[in-house]
Design a protein around this motif. Structure first.
Motif, mmCIF file in Angstrom:
data_model
loop_
_atom_site.group_PDB
_atom_site.id
_atom_site.type_symbol
_atom_site.label_atom_id
_atom_site.label_comp_id
_atom_site.label_asym_id
_atom_site.label_seq_id
_atom_site.Cartn_x
_atom_site.Cartn_y
_atom_site.Cartn_z
ATOM 1 N N ASN A 1 41.185 -48.890 -24.910
ATOM 2 C CA ASN A 1 40.949 -49.772 -26.062
ATOM 3 C C ASN A 1 39.455 -49.951 -26.310
ATOM 4 O O ASN A 1 39.006 -49.975 -27.458
ATOM 5 N N ARG A 2 38.666 -50.059 -25.238
ATOM 6 C CA ARG A 2 37.209 -50.196 -25.377
ATOM 7 C C ARG A 2 36.625 -48.926 -26.011
ATOM 8 O O ARG A 2 35.798 -49.005 -26.922
ATOM 9 N N PHE A 3 37.085 -47.753 -25.559
ATOM 10 C CA PHE A 3 36.608 -46.500 -26.137
ATOM 11 C C PHE A 3 36.884 -46.480 -27.643
ATOM 12 O O PHE A 3 36.004 -46.154 -28.437
ATOM 13 N N CYS A 4 38.111 -46.796 -28.031
ATOM 14 C CA CYS A 4 38.474 -46.750 -29.450
ATOM 15 C C CYS A 4 37.624 -47.721 -30.270
ATOM 16 O O CYS A 4 37.151 -47.372 -31.362
ATOM 17 N N GLY A 5 37.414 -48.910 -29.738
ATOM 18 C CA GLY A 5 36.592 -49.889 -30.444
ATOM 19 C C GLY A 5 35.164 -49.408 -30.623
ATOM 20 O O GLY A 5 34.587 -49.514 -31.720
ATOM 21 N N GLU A 6 34.580 -48.866 -29.561
ATOM 22 C CA GLU A 6 33.196 -48.388 -29.617
ATOM 23 C C GLU A 6 33.056 -47.153 -30.495
ATOM 24 O O GLU A 6 32.015 -46.949 -31.127
ATOM 25 N N ALA A 7 34.094 -46.324 -30.558
ATOM 26 C CA ALA A 7 34.048 -45.095 -31.355
ATOM 27 C C ALA A 7 34.479 -45.324 -32.805
ATOM 28 O O ALA A 7 34.440 -44.399 -33.610
ATOM 29 N N GLY A 8 34.919 -46.529 -33.110
ATOM 30 C CA GLY A 8 35.365 -46.818 -34.467
ATOM 31 C C GLY A 8 36.696 -46.173 -34.816
ATOM 32 O O GLY A 8 36.969 -45.901 -35.982
ATOM 33 N N VAL A 9 37.514 -45.928 -33.809
ATOM 34 C CA VAL A 9 38.828 -45.316 -34.009
ATOM 35 C C VAL A 9 39.862 -46.427 -34.166
ATOM 36 O O VAL A 9 39.925 -47.340 -33.341
ATOM 37 N N ASP A 10 40.660 -46.355 -35.224
ATOM 38 C CA ASP A 10 41.695 -47.365 -35.456
ATOM 39 C C ASP A 10 42.939 -47.002 -34.646
ATOM 40 O O ASP A 10 43.937 -46.524 -35.173
ATOM 41 N N ALA A 11 42.831 -47.199 -33.330
ATOM 42 C CA ALA A 11 43.944 -46.906 -32.429
ATOM 43 C C ALA A 11 43.900 -47.920 -31.298
ATOM 44 O O ALA A 11 42.836 -48.389 -30.911
ATOM 45 N N ARG A 12 45.071 -48.248 -30.777
ATOM 46 C CA ARG A 12 45.167 -49.188 -29.658
ATOM 47 C C ARG A 12 46.310 -48.754 -28.754
ATOM 48 O O ARG A 12 47.291 -48.148 -29.201
ATOM 49 N N VAL A 13 46.157 -49.094 -27.496
ATOM 50 C CA VAL A 13 47.184 -48.787 -26.510
ATOM 51 C C VAL A 13 48.336 -49.770 -26.670
ATOM 52 O O VAL A 13 48.120 -50.973 -26.738
ATOM 53 N N THR A 14 49.542 -49.236 -26.734
ATOM 54 C CA THR A 14 50.713 -50.112 -26.788
ATOM 55 C C THR A 14 51.406 -50.210 -25.430
ATOM 56 O O THR A 14 52.069 -51.198 -25.148
ATOM 57 N N ARG A 15 51.211 -49.184 -24.590
ATOM 58 C CA ARG A 15 51.826 -49.208 -23.260
ATOM 59 C C ARG A 15 51.115 -48.204 -22.362
ATOM 60 O O ARG A 15 50.735 -47.126 -22.794
ATOM 61 N N VAL A 16 50.952 -48.588 -21.094
ATOM 62 C CA VAL A 16 50.478 -47.673 -20.053
ATOM 63 C C VAL A 16 51.427 -47.813 -18.876
ATOM 64 O O VAL A 16 51.752 -48.924 -18.454
ATOM 65 N N ARG A 17 51.847 -46.686 -18.351
ATOM 66 C CA ARG A 17 52.702 -46.652 -17.161
ATOM 67 C C ARG A 17 51.976 -45.814 -16.105
ATOM 68 O O ARG A 17 51.581 -44.690 -16.380
ATOM 69 N N VAL A 18 51.817 -46.375 -14.921
ATOM 70 C CA VAL A 18 51.161 -45.680 -13.813
ATOM 71 C C VAL A 18 52.168 -45.525 -12.684
ATOM 72 O O VAL A 18 52.637 -46.510 -12.114
ATOM 73 N N TRP A 19 52.483 -44.273 -12.390
ATOM 74 C CA TRP A 19 53.401 -43.934 -11.295
ATOM 75 C C TRP A 19 52.590 -43.737 -10.031
ATOM 76 O O TRP A 19 51.720 -42.864 -9.972
ATOM 77 N N GLU A 20 52.871 -44.520 -9.020
ATOM 78 C CA GLU A 20 52.211 -44.371 -7.723
ATOM 79 C C GLU A 20 52.934 -43.327 -6.880
ATOM 80 O O GLU A 20 52.322 -42.614 -6.093
ATOM 81 N N SER A 21 54.230 -43.243 -7.034
ATOM 82 C CA SER A 21 55.051 -42.254 -6.340
ATOM 83 C C SER A 21 56.358 -42.123 -7.115
ATOM 84 O O SER A 21 56.621 -42.886 -8.043
ATOM 85 N N ASP A 22 57.185 -41.159 -6.728
ATOM 86 C CA ASP A 22 58.475 -40.988 -7.395
ATOM 87 C C ASP A 22 59.265 -42.291 -7.328
ATOM 88 O O ASP A 22 59.446 -42.857 -6.254
ATOM 89 N N GLY A 23 59.719 -42.751 -8.453
ATOM 90 C CA GLY A 23 60.564 -43.936 -8.495
ATOM 91 C C GLY A 23 59.809 -45.251 -8.476
ATOM 92 O O GLY A 23 60.441 -46.301 -8.485
ATOM 93 N N CYS A 24 58.470 -45.235 -8.448
ATOM 94 C CA CYS A 24 57.682 -46.476 -8.389
ATOM 95 C C CYS A 24 56.572 -46.452 -9.433
ATOM 96 O O CYS A 24 55.642 -45.649 -9.312
ATOM 97 N N TYR A 25 56.675 -47.302 -10.424
ATOM 98 C CA TYR A 25 55.613 -47.380 -11.411
ATOM 99 C C TYR A 25 55.373 -48.816 -11.833
ATOM 100 O O TYR A 25 56.211 -49.689 -11.652
ATOM 101 N N ALA A 26 54.180 -49.037 -12.391
ATOM 102 C CA ALA A 26 53.834 -50.305 -13.015
ATOM 103 C C ALA A 26 53.541 -50.004 -14.472
ATOM 104 O O ALA A 26 53.035 -48.933 -14.812
ATOM 105 N N GLU A 27 53.827 -50.972 -15.311
ATOM 106 C CA GLU A 27 53.686 -50.768 -16.748
ATOM 107 C C GLU A 27 53.069 -52.006 -17.380
ATOM 108 O O GLU A 27 53.429 -53.129 -17.021
#
Length: 135
Positions: free
Chosen positions: A105-131
């Motif tokens: 989001n910071r990159f988009c704001g600084e670059a003047g891009v009209d885009a925002r993150v709606t979701r991020v999912r980070v998988w630490e291992s198979d079957g385990c993620y945070a969102e």
């Protein structure tokens, strides 16, 4: 009109959880999988919302790094050899998902891009993620 994109990428990194009792309190590594959803207005000329490679570059800040809580005493020991990526708190998958969201989001704001993150999912291992979803 709003357009949505999705990018899946990964990075290899080690971390440890200072405030956790168990195996994860020791330095160890993962192949972290990252999924990013974004939305916004496409560029009138390029017809691109955000180059997928930008998402990959933002995530690559963690690749082949040691990720540590900025207050971890291991930071001082490791720093003469390699500067770790530091986080405000233990580098859990939850915290990394939020950090990736904020960086994009910071990159988009600084670059003047009209885009925002709606979701991020980070998988630490198979079957385990945070969102995290957009605020």
């Amino acid at each position: 009109m709003s357009t949505r994109i999705f990018k899946e990428t990964h990075f290899d990194a080690s971390h440890r959880l200072m405030h956790y009792e168990g195996k994860c309190s020791r330095l160890h590594g993962h192949r972290w999988e990252v999924e990013v959803w974004m939305e916004g207005t496409i560029d009138a000329t390029s017809k691109i919302l955000l180059d997928y490679n930008i998402i990959k570059q933002v995530v690559e800040v963690y690749d082949h790094q040691v990720i540590l809580n900025k207050d971890d005493p291991m930071v001082k020991a490791l720093s003469p050899f390699q500067l770790p990526v530091l986080t405000d708190g233990d580098p859990t998958s939850e915290l990394l998902a939020e950090d990736i969201r904020a960086r994009l989001n910071r990159f988009c704001g600084e670059a003047g891009v009209d885009a925002r993150v709606t979701r991020v999912r980070v998988w630490e291992s198979d079957g385990c993620y945070a969102e995290v979803d957009a605020e």
